[in-house]
Design a protein around this motif. Structure first.
Motif, PDB file in Angstrom:
ATOM      1  N   LEU A 247       0.827  -1.209   0.000  1.00 21.38           N
ATOM      2  CA  LEU A 247       0.000   0.000   0.000  1.00 21.38           C
ATOM      3  C   LEU A 247       0.861   1.259   0.000  1.00 21.38           C
ATOM      4  O   LEU A 247       0.585   2.212  -0.745  1.00 21.38           O
ATOM      5  N   LEU A 251       0.596   3.706  -3.304  1.00 23.18           N
ATOM      6  CA  LEU A 251       0.028   5.048  -3.193  1.00 23.18           C
ATOM      7  C   LEU A 251       1.061   6.119  -3.533  1.00 23.18           C
ATOM      8  O   LEU A 251       0.750   7.108  -4.220  1.00 23.18           O
ATOM      9  N   ALA A 378      -0.396   1.136 -10.504  1.00 26.76           N
ATOM     10  CA  ALA A 378      -0.702   2.423  -9.885  1.00 26.76           C
ATOM     11  C   ALA A 378      -0.096   3.560 -10.684  1.00 26.76           C
ATOM     12  O   ALA A 378      -0.728   4.605 -10.894  1.00 26.76           O
ATOM     13  N   LEU A 405      -4.664  12.854  -1.434  1.00 18.25           N
ATOM     14  CA  LEU A 405      -4.765  11.403  -1.508  1.00 18.25           C
ATOM     15  C   LEU A 405      -3.655  10.709  -0.727  1.00 18.25           C
ATOM     16  O   LEU A 405      -3.864   9.647  -0.116  1.00 18.25           O
ATOM     17  N   SER A 406      -2.489  11.306  -0.707  1.00 15.28           N
ATOM     18  CA  SER A 406      -1.348  10.682  -0.021  1.00 15.28           C
ATOM     19  C   SER A 406      -1.567  10.562   1.485  1.00 15.28           C
ATOM     20  O   SER A 406      -0.926   9.741   2.151  1.00 15.28           O
TER      21      SER A 406
END
Length: 423
Positions: A247, A251, A378, A405-406
């Motif tokens: 993850l 991301l 991604a 988003l981070s």
């Protein structure tokens, strides 16, 4: 031949530190070359597509394609490495990237956008291989030094990665003397760099780090005096490690690729030339890799999850600054892209250490390849969506969305830390 190889393996088993030093030297040499190769597509890929298609909305497609290609390559490199070792896996990946570079040049000469897109997909193998090399640096490293081993391999990419974008203008001029579009010039550099990186690995990555690590593990198992807990000692993070590590890297890759891809296009729209965008991308790539030794030390010293959380905060700062920076300010855009690279570096080093701590040697290369598939997908998503979003809402909205988003990393890290404290 077999007896010679066995004797060499036995010699290296008796002195694993010496073998690790040699392996790191060879990986460093190949990373310097491959760094120049991957930087070419990042710098001019979007601009070349925009020139050939006459549309900004598809300018993110090249990034999406070569990151999608890197997803397929990650599986292939991981499986080859699992079956035969790191040397054949990494060399095959770089050779594929060189073939893709040649395809991009051919597409530019023939003015065939479809061929360009196919070639960019193949070119993505170089990016995947460059990332997979970091795992090779950690194969023989002690658990408490894995992040530093990973960082040594990553920092080597800095020299080529910074030089590559700054050679965009000279290689473009060279391409024009050959009757080729100037924006295809950097791919001449990438093709040669990837081919040389493959050659370095084929000739000198001996012993193979993954095969030697497996041999060392078998020897340790055979030693009845070895305590069972010894092999698992170190900063392991539990069963949730694979999910958390993946993850973090997924991301950070999504946010980084989305903002990075459209920055040269954004600068071009505000009248900046290739040299200015090349400088900004060079600073960005330097920030992606140059801090690696410090990041590796921080991860080994202060923990994987703390640095992973720092990644999210740094990416947020980058997104806010990129959104607020005036389009004519090269300095502020360079600072925003530097923070973007640093946040990515924090995420990659900490995530890689988490994955390596968690996955056993028997399935390590295959699992690492699958994780890198997620990273590549991604990146493909970020690259493709970035062009569409900029066309619809503008670059500042893209940068701000990426930064926000981070922050999703923070609850994920907190949840994992809580599970580890309360198993």
């Amino acid at each position: 031949m077999t007896s010679t190889a066995s004797a060499g393996t036995a010699a290296h088993l008796s002195d694993p530190d010496r073998a690790q030093r040699r392996i790191l030297r060879v990986l460093v040499a190949s990373q310097v070359l491959s760094g120049a190769g991957l930087a070419a597509g990042v710098t001019v890929g979007a601009l070349l597509a925009q020139e050939m298609l006459g549309s900004t909305s598809l300018a993110g497609l090249p990034s999406a394609l070569f990151t999608a290609g890197s997803a397929l390559a990650a599986v292939a490199v991981g499986r080859i490495s699992q079956a035969r070792g790191r040397r054949p896996g990494l060399a095959a990946g770089y050779l594929t990237g060189a073939i893709g570079s040649a395809g991009v040049i051919t597409a530019a000469v023939l003015d065939r956008p479809v061929l360009l897109f196919i070639a960019l997909f193949v070119y993505g193998a170089g990016t995947a291989t460059n990332l997979q090399a970091r795992y090779a640096g950690a194969d023989l490293a002690a658990p408490g030094h894995r992040a530093r081993a990973v960082s040594t391999v990553l920092v080597a990419t800095t020299l080529g990665g910074v030089a590559g974008p700054n050679l965009a203008a000279p290689t473009g001029a060279f391409a024009e003397t050959l009757g080729i579009r100037d924006l295809a010039g950097p791919f001449i550099l990438s093709g040669a760099a990837y081919a040389l990186a493959a050659l370095v690995l084929v000739l000198w990555l001996r012993p193979d780090p993954l095969l030697l690590a497996r041999a060392a593990a078998r020897a340790e198992e055979a030693d009845t005096t070895t305590e069972p807990a010894a092999a698992g000692s170190g900063p392991a993070v539990g069963r949730g490690g694979v999910v958390l590590g993946a993850l973090v890297m997924v991301l950070t890759q999504l946010v980084m690729v989305a903002i990075m891809t459209m920055t040269p296009v954004h600068m071009d729209d505000h009248g900046h030339g290739t040299a200015a965008s090349g400088l900004v991308i060079a600073i960005h790539i330097g920030a992606m890799y140059l801090p690696s030794p410090l990041t590796g030390w921080l991860v080994d010293r202060h923990g994987r999850t703390r640095v992973a959380a720092a990644s999210g905060i740094t990416l947020l700062a980058s997104g806010v600054l990129a959104a607020a920076a005036p389009g004519d300010s090269v300095a502020l855009l360079a600072l925003a892209l530097a923070l973007l690279g640093l946040g990515w570096n924090f995420g990659l080093v900490s995530g890689t250490a988490i994955i390596t701590d968690t996955v056993p040697l028997a399935t390590r290369a295959k699992t690492q390849g699958l994780v890198d598939v997620s990273i590549a997908l991604a990146g493909a998503t970020g690259g493709m969506a970035s062009g569409i979003m900029v066309a619809a809402t503008g670059y500042p909205a893209l940068a701000l969305t990426g930064g926000i988003l981070s922050l999703a990393l923070l609850p994920a890290v907190a949840a994992t830390a809580h599970r580890e404290r309360n198993p």
